[in-house]
Design an enzyme around this catalytic site. Structure first.
Site, PDB file in Angstrom:
ATOM      1  CD  GLU A 220      -2.326   4.303   2.462  1.00 17.89           C
ATOM      2  OE1 GLU A 220      -3.695   4.738   2.516  1.00 17.89           O
ATOM      3  OE2 GLU A 220      -1.964   3.473   1.826  1.00 17.89           O
TER       4      GLU A 220
ATOM      5  CG  HIS B 225      -1.821  -0.987   1.230  1.00 17.76           C
ATOM      6  ND1 HIS B 225      -3.243  -0.854   1.724  1.00 17.76           N
ATOM      7  CD2 HIS B 225      -2.102  -2.314   0.628  1.00 17.76           C
ATOM      8  CE1 HIS B 225      -3.878  -1.797   1.685  1.00 17.76           C
ATOM      9  NE2 HIS B 225      -3.268  -2.591   1.052  1.00 17.76           N
TER      10      HIS B 225
ATOM     11  CB  CYS C  53      -7.204   0.157   4.219  1.00 20.32           C
ATOM     12  SG  CYS C  53      -5.470  -0.573   4.511  1.00 20.32           S
TER      13      CYS C  53
ATOM     14  CB  CYS D 261      -2.973   1.867   5.772  1.00 23.38           C
ATOM     15  SG  CYS D 261      -2.280   0.909   4.156  1.00 23.38           S
TER      16      CYS D 261
END
Length: 145
Positions: free
Chosen positions: A60, A58, A88, A91
């Site tokens: 992040e 991801h 999400c 994260c």
């Protein structure tokens, strides 16, 4: 403390550029930038789950790992994240664990997201940029169906 007004053109351009790159590579077009208290970019990331065959790919997480390496500490107490889409649950947990000061996002996710007690704020204004991020996401998912 960094607030939305400290969101500068350099940060915006990096977010847009990285989201476009993710889109072109067949990744969900999400990008993240981590800055210091002066608004200087420390690290950035874009989604790379498909390319790297990694569930942790991801934007992040990638930005956090790069920032930790750069500052030589896993604690990011005095740093801030700007991200194109609300983080999400995974994260959010990682953001909390690395102790980022605050997270600012452009688009709210549909559905419930448990924030794990992190400081996050929806960015007001910037309608043109929000529309570009929204269009990238919509186009990506429309092409996948």
């Amino acid at each position: 403390m960094v607030i939305n007004m400290n969101l500068n053109e350099k940060i915006l351009n990096k977010l847009i550029s990285e989201a476009r790159k993710a889109y072109c590579k067949g990744e969900i077009p999400v990008s993240a930038v981590i800055v210091d208290h002066n608004g200087k970019i420390i690290s950035f990331g874009r989604n790379k789950r498909q390319k790297e065959f990694n569930v942790l790919g991801h934007a992040e997480v990638i930005a956090i790992m790069r920032a930790e390496k750069k500052v030589k500490d896993w604690r990011l107490n005095n740093y801030y994240m700007y991200v194109t889409l609300e983080p999400c649950e995974m994260c959010s947990m990682i953001i909390r664990e690395c102790r980022l000061e605050n997270v600012f996002y452009f688009l709210k996710k549909d559905g419930k997201v448990d924030d794990f007690n992190i400081n996050k704020s929806l960015i007001g204004g910037f309608e043109q940029e929000k529309e570009e991020f929204r269009n990238l996401l919509t186009s990506f998912f429309d092409n996948r169906r």
